[in-house]
Motif scaffolding. Structure first.
Motif, PDB file in Angstrom:
ATOM      1  N   PHE A  64       7.081 -91.321  -3.817  1.00  7.09           N
ATOM      2  CA  PHE A  64       8.476 -91.168  -3.443  1.00  7.09           C
ATOM      3  C   PHE A  64       9.041 -89.897  -4.086  1.00  7.09           C
ATOM      4  N   TYR A  65       9.419 -88.931  -3.240  1.00 10.42           N
ATOM      5  CA  TYR A  65      10.140 -87.754  -3.707  1.00 10.42           C
ATOM      6  C   TYR A  65      11.628 -88.110  -3.762  1.00 10.42           C
ATOM      7  N   ARG A  66      12.310 -87.715  -4.832  1.00 11.57           N
ATOM      8  CA  ARG A  66      13.705 -88.097  -5.029  1.00 11.57           C
ATOM      9  C   ARG A  66      14.659 -86.934  -4.740  1.00 11.57           C
ATOM     10  N   THR A  67      15.869 -87.290  -4.325  1.00 11.07           N
ATOM     11  CA  THR A  67      16.941 -86.334  -4.092  1.00 11.07           C
ATOM     12  C   THR A  67      18.060 -86.594  -5.092  1.00 11.07           C
ATOM     13  N   PRO A  68      18.558 -85.578  -5.771  1.00 13.28           N
ATOM     14  CA  PRO A  68      19.630 -85.796  -6.751  1.00 13.28           C
ATOM     15  C   PRO A  68      20.880 -86.415  -6.129  1.00 13.28           C
ATOM     16  N   VAL A  69      21.588 -87.184  -6.929  1.00 11.48           N
ATOM     17  CA  VAL A  69      22.831 -87.825  -6.498  1.00 11.48           C
ATOM     18  C   VAL A  69      23.887 -86.761  -6.236  1.00 11.48           C
ATOM     19  N   VAL A  70      24.714 -86.993  -5.241  1.00 12.50           N
ATOM     20  CA  VAL A  70      25.826 -86.095  -4.915  1.00 12.50           C
ATOM     21  C   VAL A  70      27.090 -86.610  -5.596  1.00 12.50           C
ATOM     22  N   PRO A  71      27.848 -85.754  -6.279  1.00  9.30           N
ATOM     23  CA  PRO A  71      29.096 -86.206  -6.896  1.00  9.30           C
ATOM     24  C   PRO A  71      30.033 -86.820  -5.868  1.00  9.30           C
ATOM     25  N   PRO A  72      30.776 -87.864  -6.235  1.00 12.23           N
ATOM     26  CA  PRO A  72      31.669 -88.533  -5.284  1.00 12.23           C
ATOM     27  C   PRO A  72      32.711 -87.568  -4.705  1.00 12.23           C
ATOM     28  N   ALA A  73      33.039 -87.779  -3.441  1.00  8.01           N
ATOM     29  CA  ALA A  73      34.075 -86.993  -2.763  1.00  8.01           C
ATOM     30  C   ALA A  73      34.643 -87.850  -1.635  1.00  8.01           C
ATOM     31  N   PRO A  74      35.883 -87.621  -1.227  1.00  8.39           N
ATOM     32  CA  PRO A  74      36.481 -88.405  -0.137  1.00  8.39           C
ATOM     33  C   PRO A  74      35.694 -88.242   1.159  1.00  8.39           C
ATOM     34  N   ALA A  75      35.671 -89.286   1.981  1.00  3.19           N
ATOM     35  CA  ALA A  75      35.032 -89.206   3.298  1.00  3.19           C
ATOM     36  C   ALA A  75      35.876 -88.298   4.203  1.00  3.19           C
ATOM     37  N   PRO A  76      35.253 -87.537   5.088  1.00 12.25           N
ATOM     38  CA  PRO A  76      33.799 -87.437   5.312  1.00 12.25           C
ATOM     39  C   PRO A  76      33.116 -86.339   4.485  1.00 12.25           C
ATOM     40  N   LEU A  77      33.869 -85.720   3.558  1.00 13.48           N
ATOM     41  CA  LEU A  77      33.286 -84.635   2.769  1.00 13.48           C
ATOM     42  C   LEU A  77      32.081 -85.108   1.973  1.00 13.48           C
ATOM     43  N   GLY A  78      32.174 -86.297   1.367  1.00 14.00           N
ATOM     44  CA  GLY A  78      31.069 -86.817   0.576  1.00 14.00           C
ATOM     45  C   GLY A  78      29.817 -87.005   1.409  1.00 14.00           C
ATOM     46  N   GLU A  79      29.976 -87.580   2.603  1.00 12.21           N
ATOM     47  CA  GLU A  79      28.828 -87.797   3.481  1.00 12.21           C
ATOM     48  C   GLU A  79      28.231 -86.466   3.947  1.00 12.21           C
TER      49      GLU A  79
END
Length: 412
Positions: free
Chosen positions: A58-73
């Protein structure tokens, strides 16, 4: 054949999603394929960018800092797409295979376009309906419609689409998707991992306070759509009809506190046993002490369209199965043959069906055998995985796969 799977999350996390993934990857490896996976930002924290769990990469992807939708997505999709491209240049797959939710398909399609690779999108549930089932959305809302539109767009762009059941396939066809690009890869059981049932564990039964009792149970996640409140509501009537009846609930989830409070207020509270979550390698012990596994899913789009995994595991464990009469269950259970169906959202109908099963013990062994035979013949991953082969082979032969690696023109 080299296949790179794109996932929301994976082992070592435990869920129905990760267990289906494990079964697919292990079955494909058993066929001699070279298989790896990339998890998206929603997998969460990880120790190393490449982790091996149970022999799977399993290759991992770093977590994305929280942001309001839809910017976070949007940020999640961008980061995941970049990670997929980087891993693909190292792994050099013949096919990219993304698994729902639709954010994974969006990231995977971007990577596939850049790398000129064939792209398969597998849907286990529609994201908009899953949100409704989990209490995080409302059917028909603006967010629901927008998510549905993204799902339809992703399916149209994919080279091939896998779904886990006929309910999802028919829904996509009603949206105007070409039936020729859709194939069914049903839920199944890896009988090499979840194989022969254990004998009755009298020590465990004694510890739980159910030794010698008639027992029904549920093993899984406690979401509202599972209908466990209906099951608890049925218990007073069941105990009235079957005085030695006990209910065993193994697992946990968002509804656990409410269900515990409901059970505590029941006139038969002493017959309802909450076990909590147990290690996956011990689950078979709990199956051994439950006579009938009950799945009282509520009627809604999610449960009518999607087939669950747990009834198949119960059949593999030679347990009797009783389930609500919703579309997802009807694809798995033949009423009166491999299991029993009852009217959904109706505690008395549930109690009547289960009490009838306990009054008909003479036919238990035959029904258990038919359930197990169904899993072995039609829901065994060593057989199910063959459904992918012709699709992968066709796509890999058509796409200019080797050129995309030898030219070296693709940049991050």
């Amino acid at each position: 054949m080299r296949v790179l799977h794109l996932l929301d999350h994976s082992l070592p996390l435990h869920s129905g999603y990760t267990f289906r993934t494990r079964a697919i990857l292990k079955a494909q490896i058993a066929r001699g394929w070279d298989v790896a996976a990339v998890t998206g930002p929603r997998h969460g924290d990880f120790a190393e960018p490449l982790e091996e769990v149970e022999g799977l990469r399993f290759y991992r992807t770093p977590v994305v800092p929280p942001a309001p939708a839809p910017l976070g997505e949007w940020r999640e999709v961008n980061r995941f797409a970049r990670r997929i491209r980087k891993v693909a240049r190292e792994f050099q797959p013949d096919v990219l295979h993304a698994h729902s939710p639709v954010l994974n398909a969006m990231a995977g399609q971007r990577a596939a376009n850049r790398l000129k690779l064939p792209f398969v999108y597998e849907i286990r549930a529609f994201w908009e309906d899953a949100a409704v089932g989990n209490g995080d959305g409302r059917e028909g809302s603006m967010k629901y419609r927008a998510t549905r539109a993204l799902e339809t767009r992703a399916v149209k762009k994919a080279d091939a689409v896998a779904v886990i059941c006929e309910g999802l396939r028919c829904d996509l066809i009603r949206r105007g998707i070409d039936p020729a690009k859709i194939f069914v890869s049903p839920n199944g059981v890896d009988l090499t991992l979840f194989g022969e049932p254990l004998p009755y564990d009298s020590g465990l039964a004694k510890t739980l306070g159910i030794e010698g009792a008639e027992t029904i149970g549920f093993i899984g996640s406690f979401y509202d759509y599972e209908g466990l409140d209906v099951l608890i509501d049925a218990m007073p009537q069941l105990v009235a009809w079957r005085p030695n009846m006990h209910l065993v609930l193994v697992g946990g989830g968002p509804c656990e506190a409410a269900l515990r409070a409901q059970a505590g207020a029941s006139p038969v509270a002493d017959r309802i046993h909450f076990i909590g979550r147990v290690p996956h390698h011990e689950v078979e012990r709990y199956y051994s002490v439950v006579d009938v596994l009950v799945y009282p899913r509520k009627r809604m789009r999610l449960t009518d369209l999607v087939t669950p995994l747990k009834p198949l595991e119960a059949m593999a464990q030679m347990r009797l199965v009783a389930a609500s009469d919703v579309g997802g269950h009807r694809e798995l259970i033949r009423d009166g043959d491999t299991g029993t169906l009852f009217r959904p959202d109706d505690p008395r109908a549930l109690a009547r069906a289960v009490a009838g099963l306990f009054a008909d013990r003479d036919h238990w062994e035959a029904r258990r055998a038919r359930g197990r035979a169904f899993v072995e013949a039609e829901r065994n991953w060593s057989l199910n995985v063959g459904r992918y082969e012709s699709v992968y082979q066709k796509l890999a032969n058509i796409a200019p796969v080797k050129d995309s690696w030898t030219k070296g023109a693709v940049k991050a």
